[in-house]
Write a protein that holds these residues in place. Structure first.
Motif, short mmCIF file in Angstrom:
data_model
loop_
_atom_site.label_atom_id
_atom_site.label_comp_id
_atom_site.label_asym_id
_atom_site.label_seq_id
_atom_site.Cartn_x
_atom_site.Cartn_y
_atom_site.Cartn_z
N LYS A 1 0.81 -1.22 0.00
CA LYS A 1 0.00 0.00 0.00
C LYS A 1 0.84 1.27 0.00
O LYS A 1 0.30 2.38 -0.03
CB LYS A 1 -0.93 0.01 1.22
N ASN A 2 2.16 1.12 0.09
CA ASN A 2 3.07 2.28 0.14
C ASN A 2 2.77 3.18 1.34
O ASN A 2 2.70 4.42 1.21
CB ASN A 2 3.00 3.10 -1.15
N ILE A 3 2.58 2.57 2.48
CA ILE A 3 2.26 3.31 3.70
C ILE A 3 3.20 2.87 4.83
O ILE A 3 3.47 1.68 4.99
CB ILE A 3 0.80 3.09 4.14
N VAL A 4 3.65 3.85 5.60
CA VAL A 4 4.37 3.60 6.83
C VAL A 4 3.51 4.11 7.98
O VAL A 4 2.87 5.16 7.86
CB VAL A 4 5.77 4.24 6.83
N TYR A 5 3.49 3.36 9.06
CA TYR A 5 2.65 3.68 10.22
C TYR A 5 3.50 3.97 11.45
O TYR A 5 4.63 3.49 11.57
CB TYR A 5 1.72 2.51 10.55
N LEU A 6 2.92 4.71 12.36
CA LEU A 6 3.51 4.89 13.68
C LEU A 6 2.38 4.74 14.70
O LEU A 6 1.54 5.63 14.82
CB LEU A 6 4.19 6.24 13.83
N GLN A 7 2.37 3.61 15.38
CA GLN A 7 1.41 3.38 16.45
C GLN A 7 1.97 3.96 17.74
O GLN A 7 3.07 3.58 18.16
CB GLN A 7 1.15 1.88 16.62
N MET A 8 1.24 4.88 18.33
CA MET A 8 1.71 5.58 19.53
C MET A 8 0.77 5.25 20.69
O MET A 8 -0.42 5.60 20.64
CB MET A 8 1.75 7.07 19.27
N ASP A 9 1.30 4.60 21.68
CA ASP A 9 0.54 4.22 22.87
C ASP A 9 1.11 4.90 24.10
O ASP A 9 2.23 5.39 24.08
CB ASP A 9 0.56 2.69 23.05
N SER A 10 0.33 4.90 25.16
CA SER A 10 0.77 5.50 26.43
C SER A 10 1.32 6.90 26.21
O SER A 10 2.40 7.25 26.71
CB SER A 10 1.82 4.62 27.11
N LEU A 11 0.59 7.69 25.48
CA LEU A 11 1.06 9.02 25.12
C LEU A 11 1.20 9.92 26.34
O LEU A 11 0.42 9.83 27.30
CB LEU A 11 0.13 9.64 24.09
N LYS A 12 2.19 10.79 26.27
CA LYS A 12 2.50 11.74 27.34
C LYS A 12 2.44 13.15 26.78
O LYS A 12 2.62 13.36 25.58
CB LYS A 12 3.90 11.47 27.88
N PRO A 13 2.24 14.14 27.65
CA PRO A 13 2.22 15.53 27.15
C PRO A 13 3.51 15.90 26.40
O PRO A 13 3.45 16.69 25.45
CB PRO A 13 2.07 16.34 28.45
N GLU A 14 4.63 15.34 26.78
CA GLU A 14 5.89 15.65 26.11
C GLU A 14 5.98 15.06 24.71
O GLU A 14 6.94 15.34 23.98
CB GLU A 14 7.09 15.21 26.95
N ASP A 15 5.02 14.25 24.32
CA ASP A 15 4.95 13.75 22.95
C ASP A 15 4.27 14.76 22.01
O ASP A 15 4.24 14.54 20.80
CB ASP A 15 4.17 12.43 22.90
N THR A 16 3.75 15.83 22.56
CA THR A 16 3.11 16.85 21.75
C THR A 16 4.10 17.46 20.77
O THR A 16 5.16 17.95 21.16
CB THR A 16 2.51 17.95 22.64
N ALA A 17 3.76 17.41 19.49
CA ALA A 17 4.67 17.89 18.44
C ALA A 17 3.98 17.73 17.09
O ALA A 17 2.93 17.09 16.98
CB ALA A 17 5.98 17.10 18.45
N ILE A 18 4.62 18.28 16.08
CA ILE A 18 4.26 17.95 14.71
C ILE A 18 5.12 16.76 14.30
O ILE A 18 6.34 16.79 14.47
CB ILE A 18 4.49 19.13 13.76
N TYR A 19 4.47 15.75 13.78
CA TYR A 19 5.16 14.52 13.39
C TYR A 19 5.31 14.48 11.87
O TYR A 19 4.34 14.70 11.14
CB TYR A 19 4.40 13.30 13.88
N TYR A 20 6.53 14.21 11.43
CA TYR A 20 6.86 14.17 10.01
C TYR A 20 7.36 12.78 9.62
O TYR A 20 8.16 12.19 10.34
CB TYR A 20 7.97 15.17 9.69
N CYS A 21 6.92 12.32 8.46
CA CYS A 21 7.53 11.14 7.89
C CYS A 21 8.55 11.58 6.84
O CYS A 21 8.44 12.67 6.27
CB CYS A 21 6.48 10.21 7.28
#
Length: 122
Positions: A75-95
């Motif tokens: 499918k030409n897709i890359v994933y990022l499963q994010m669990d147990s998220l924390k406030p310090e994970d707040t950001a813009i995420y880029y592939c």
């Protein structure tokens, strides 16, 4: 080459999100892929990478054990499963497409998506 990231949003501490990055204009299976993130006022940091076949993955210490990178070369897709998220994970995420497989250096990535915002509330 186009990279379209999606899946960001607002989530509470401890919640989960799955980011997707759809690639076009390249032979996706020929390239390692990475995720980076950039918080306000900070530099863009490496989050995770995956080799062409998905056989080897790598994570920043800050996300190890909580995030999982994967890819679907059909499918030409890359994933990022994010669990147990924390406030310090707040950001813009880029592939990004890696010019050098498994490099954590943003300068070793040739193509970038537009980013997707992840906000984790406390």
């Amino acid at each position: 080459v186009q990279l379209q990231a999606s899946g960001g949003g607002l989530v509470q501490t401890g919640g989960s999100l799955r980011l997707s990055c759809a690639a076009s204009g390249l032979t996706f299976s020929n390239f390692a892929m990475s995720w980076f993130r950039q918080a306000p006022g900070k530099e863009r940091d490496f989050v995770s990478s995956i080799t062409r076949t998905g056989g080897i993955t790598s994570y920043a210490n800050a996300v190890k054990g909580r995030f999982t990178i994967s890819r679907d070369n059909t499918k030409n897709i890359v994933y990022l499963q994010m669990d147990s998220l924390k406030p310090e994970d707040t950001a813009i995420y880029y592939c990004a497409v890696a010019s050098i497989a498994s490099s954590r250096n943003s300068g070793d990535h040739r193509y970038w998506g537009q980013g997707t915002q992840v906000t984790v509330s406390s």
